[in-house]
Motif scaffolding. Structure first.
Motif, PDB file in Angstrom:
ATOM      1  N   TRP A  95      -5.550   3.568  -2.068  1.00  0.00           N
ATOM      2  CA  TRP A  95      -4.250   4.070  -1.600  1.00  0.00           C
ATOM      3  C   TRP A  95      -3.599   4.977  -2.649  1.00  0.00           C
ATOM      4  N   ALA A 116      -5.812  -0.951  -3.747  1.00  0.00           N
ATOM      5  CA  ALA A 116      -4.673  -0.282  -4.399  1.00  0.00           C
ATOM      6  C   ALA A 116      -5.111   1.056  -4.978  1.00  0.00           C
ATOM      7  N   ASN A 125       0.833  -1.209   0.000  1.00  0.00           N
ATOM      8  CA  ASN A 125       0.000   0.000   0.000  1.00  0.00           C
ATOM      9  C   ASN A 125       0.863   1.253   0.000  1.00  0.00           C
TER      10      ASN A 125
END
Length: 198
Positions: free
Chosen positions: A149, A146, A21
């Protein structure tokens, strides 16, 4: 394990700050949110590289050779410390390169402790009828997290002082990766100390 419990556990693990992350957020901070889309295949391939063998052979492997788990944790700690030092030493406005590459994302995800939990604890064995649907749910969840983040990382570039925020993002990412590395090594030392009776 029900799909609801599985999804909740996977999402909680994936959303938690971790090395993969951190790299996704940093990639978006460096080159915008589209960069995350380019790195997604590397992240998913990294998870699958670790998860699939562990789901199939993990318990048998660790029972037969317990040091394999220790070796994986040490390798993960060393890699994260390498990334932390690389990020800390980056120079802005020329020199030093800490660009988040596909290879870095792949190796970091392969060594990500979360992948061990997915492969050994949360996913059923591959012959189970729920294996493929749950693996698909895991991959979709990893993709969504993903992107989340990445969006958070891209926000560091909004408005003026983008380079200052990027420098701060590098420092925070570096410190976080170093802390994760130390935590992994500390847990190994505690385990050895307990086994040795200290």
């Amino acid at each position: 394990m029900s799909y609801t419990f599985f999804f909740s556990a996977v999402l909680a693990l994936l959303l938690a700050p971790g090395p993969t992350n951190t790299l996704m957020a940093l990639a978006a901070a460096q080159r915008g949110p589209r960069r995350v889309l380019c790195l997604l295949p590397s992240e998913l391939l990294g998870y699958l590289t670790t998860i699939l063998p562990l789901a199939a052979l993990g318990n048998w492997l660790f029972e037969r050779w317990p040091d394999v788990g220790v070796t994986l944790k040490v390798a993960a700690a060393i890699w994260m410390m390498y990334l932390a030092l690389k990020l800390w030493g980056v120079r802005f406005g020329g020199g030093g390169n800490a660009e988040v590459t596909s290879l870095r994302v792949y190796i970091t995800t392969v060594l990500n402790p979360k992948a061990l939990i997915f492969g050994l604890v949360l996913l059923p064995v591959p012959v189970d009828a729920q294996f493929l649907p749950k693996l698909g749910l895991l991959c979709l969840s990893a993709t969504a997290v993903a992107l989340i983040w990445g969006l958070a990382g891209a926000l560091t570039q909004v408005g003026k002082a983008g380079e200052t925020r990027l420098r701060i993002a590098h420092r925070i990412a570096s410190i976080w990766l170093a802390l994760v590395s130390f935590a992994l090594l500390a847990s190994l030392l505690r385990t050895y100390a307990t086994e040795a009776g200290f």
